[in-house]
Enzyme design. Structure first.
Site, PDB file in Angstrom:
ATOM      1  N   LYS A  70       0.736  -1.213   0.047  1.00  0.00           N
ATOM      2  CA  LYS A  70      -0.165  -0.073   0.029  1.00  0.00           C
ATOM      3  C   LYS A  70       0.882   1.231   0.226  1.00  0.00           C
ATOM      4  O   LYS A  70       1.920   1.234   0.692  1.00  0.00           O
ATOM      5  CB  LYS A  70      -0.918   0.066   1.036  1.00  0.00           C
ATOM      6  CG  LYS A  70      -1.802  -1.209   1.418  1.00  0.00           C
ATOM      7  CD  LYS A  70      -2.944  -1.062   0.365  1.00  0.00           C
ATOM      8  CE  LYS A  70      -4.094  -2.159   0.514  1.00  0.00           C
ATOM      9  NZ  LYS A  70      -5.267  -1.904  -0.377  1.00  0.00           N
TER      10      LYS A  70
ATOM     11  N   ASP B  40      -0.633  -0.336  -4.402  1.00  0.00           N
ATOM     12  CA  ASP B  40      -1.756  -0.054  -4.451  1.00  0.00           C
ATOM     13  C   ASP B  40      -2.209   1.331  -3.730  1.00  0.00           C
ATOM     14  O   ASP B  40      -1.477   1.403  -2.752  1.00  0.00           O
ATOM     15  CB  ASP B  40      -2.527  -1.200  -3.575  1.00  0.00           C
ATOM     16  CG  ASP B  40      -4.009  -0.858  -3.768  1.00  0.00           C
ATOM     17  OD1 ASP B  40      -4.476   0.019  -4.267  1.00  0.00           O
ATOM     18  OD2 ASP B  40      -5.029  -1.781  -2.936  1.00  0.00           O
TER      19      ASP B  40
ATOM     20  N   GLU C 280      -1.978   0.035  -8.800  1.00  0.00           N
ATOM     21  CA  GLU C 280      -3.329  -0.067  -8.788  1.00  0.00           C
ATOM     22  C   GLU C 280      -4.089   1.144  -8.259  1.00  0.00           C
ATOM     23  O   GLU C 280      -3.893   1.733  -7.285  1.00  0.00           O
ATOM     24  CB  GLU C 280      -3.681  -1.373  -7.642  1.00  0.00           C
ATOM     25  CG  GLU C 280      -5.089  -1.659  -7.677  1.00  0.00           C
ATOM     26  CD  GLU C 280      -5.363  -2.825  -6.598  1.00  0.00           C
ATOM     27  OE1 GLU C 280      -6.646  -3.059  -6.453  1.00  0.00           O
ATOM     28  OE2 GLU C 280      -4.381  -3.300  -6.083  1.00  0.00           O
TER      29      GLU C 280
ATOM     30  N   ASP D  21      -9.262  -0.776  -9.959  1.00  0.00           N
ATOM     31  CA  ASP D  21     -10.042  -1.580  -8.999  1.00  0.00           C
ATOM     32  C   ASP D  21     -11.362  -0.989  -8.723  1.00  0.00           C
ATOM     33  O   ASP D  21     -12.598  -1.242  -9.409  1.00  0.00           O
ATOM     34  CB  ASP D  21      -9.297  -1.362  -7.660  1.00  0.00           C
ATOM     35  CG  ASP D  21      -9.948  -2.185  -6.460  1.00  0.00           C
ATOM     36  OD1 ASP D  21     -10.997  -2.581  -6.495  1.00  0.00           O
ATOM     37  OD2 ASP D  21      -9.180  -2.609  -5.334  1.00  0.00           O
TER      38      ASP D  21
ATOM     39  N   LYS E 228     -13.271  -7.893  -8.015  1.00  0.00           N
ATOM     40  CA  LYS E 228     -13.563  -8.348  -6.609  1.00  0.00           C
ATOM     41  C   LYS E 228     -15.018  -8.639  -6.849  1.00  0.00           C
ATOM     42  O   LYS E 228     -15.882  -7.724  -7.068  1.00  0.00           O
ATOM     43  CB  LYS E 228     -13.333  -7.281  -5.622  1.00  0.00           C
ATOM     44  CG  LYS E 228     -11.778  -7.126  -5.406  1.00  0.00           C
ATOM     45  CD  LYS E 228     -11.670  -5.883  -4.311  1.00  0.00           C
ATOM     46  CE  LYS E 228     -10.104  -5.555  -4.157  1.00  0.00           C
ATOM     47  NZ  LYS E 228     -10.038  -4.463  -3.259  1.00  0.00           N
TER      48      LYS E 228
END
Length: 369
Positions: free
Chosen positions: A164, A189, A214, A239, A263
């Site tokens: 992250k 991300d 991401e 995402d 997801k």
């Protein structure tokens, strides 16, 4: 035909083995709603609401999902004759978004459908793989702690590593990781923490040979993501921007990304996930399966989903023991040398453990036809 006679909502909470931090929120105690459907023959199917307690990832929360399930979505499906899980999309079409609530029923219906067909969920979805490669997520902490985590995950054989980042913690931490792990399959991300004003900063990440960055920009910035992708060499993975197959189509046509994270909870279930997968396959856009710090119910669904052919990048499907002292399914989901077998048993392929649910339950709501 499936005919749902009863739905039980198990509201549970579990403490993570260690807190999880990102640029937009953190999780210590993870609330979930496990959805148990019972059909006319007494067969059960399981799904999970993967929304968080607060709306830091999407607008949904556990509380809003419970309301939508109890008052709107469950009454729609009770006593309905359902021949195939895809029919749910038409049933839910009068109601906008609330995809995580919808996905919990969608997943449970797919589990039931596969059991009634006496096939694995992977087979029912069209999956071909007998095993999937597993990636892992490293939350924000000190560089020393992150490096130690990465080293332990390297030793365990994980195939892809996600860290992250945010404008307050990006270049310096990636540089340190690359110094220690120069050839690591590494991605970053950003959880929408940048804007186009940060293009020069994001361009600096090009020198670290990342697999992807991401969701660097806001969820509604598909046009700006196209501008950013033109300006940087690192592939952009979307995402939060991808909610429907039509979002994926627009992003591909605009050149907003080179990779898409799917997801099931975010897009409304396995049915829409498969549509996005198929579209990306046609356009040679690789996909991977994202994680939501979920229980073994969703993790089992993710394994089945990731068995589809275009899931060519290891997803966020790690061992249950990374998060939980005890998961709600048996056998325990384990990545061995970075690989997880795809269950060939009917449905999810895992048994849900009522004793663990009972121990962690906050409430139980039974709704009958």
């Amino acid at each position: 035909m499936l005919k749902i006679k009863q739905v039980t909502l198990h509201h549970i909470t579990q403490r993570l083995k260690s807190p999880f931090y990102s640029s937009i929120g953190h999780v210590i105690d993870r609330e979930s709603i496990l959805v148990e459907l019972t059909d006319q023959e007494g067969q059960t199917g399981w799904g999970e609401v993967v929304a968080f307690s607060t709306p830091w990832y999407t607008e949904e929360t556990i509380t809003t999902a419970f309301h939508l399930l109890k008052d709107l979505f469950i009454p729609l499906i009770l006593n309905q004759s359902i021949a195939h899980p895809e029919e749910l999309q038409q049933l839910f079409s009068p109601y906008k978004r609330n995809n995580m609530a919808k996905a919990s029923i969608d997943g449970a219906i797919w589990d039931l459908y596969a059991k009634r067909q006496n096939v694995s969920l992977s087979h029912a979805l069209g999956g071909k793989k007998t095993k999937i490669e597993s990636g892992v997520v490293i939350g924000m902490s000190s560089i020393k702690e992150m490096s130690e985590q990465i080293r332990s995950y390297v030793d365990e054989g994980y195939k892809r590593f996600k860290v992250k980042i945010s404008p307050k913690q990006d270049i310096s931490i990636i540089e340190e990781i690359r110094r220690d792990f120069p050839t690591l399959p590494l991605m970053a991300d950003a959880n929408s923490s940048y804007t186009l004003a940060d293009v020069h900063r994001l361009k600096e990440l090009d020198k670290f040979n990342l697999m992807m960055i991401e969701q660097p920009l806001a969820a509604d910035d598909i046009i700006d993501h196209a501008k950013l992708q033109e300006a940087i060499n690192t592939p952009i993975c979307l995402d939060e921007s991808i909610i429907t197959v039509d979002d994926a189509r627009k992003a591909i046509e605009l050149g907003s990304c080179q990779i898409i994270n799917i997801k099931a909870g975010r897009v409304g279930g396995l049915t829409e996930s498969k549509k996005i997968h198929d579209l990306c396959f046609q356009h040679k856009i690789p996909v991977w399966c994202g994680g939501m710090i979920e229980t073994g119910v969703s993790r089992a669904q993710n394994i089945a989903l990731a068995s589809l052919p275009n899931f060519s990048i290891p997803g966020d499907i790690s061992s249950s023991s990374k998060y939980w002292e005890e998961d709600v399914v048996s056998p325990e989901i384990k990545a061995i040398s970075g690989v997880i077998p795809v269950s060939q048993k009917p449905g999810l392929g895992y048994e849900v453990k009522s004793d663990i649910i009972n121990k962690n339950r906050l409430s139980k709501t039974v709704i009958k036809a």
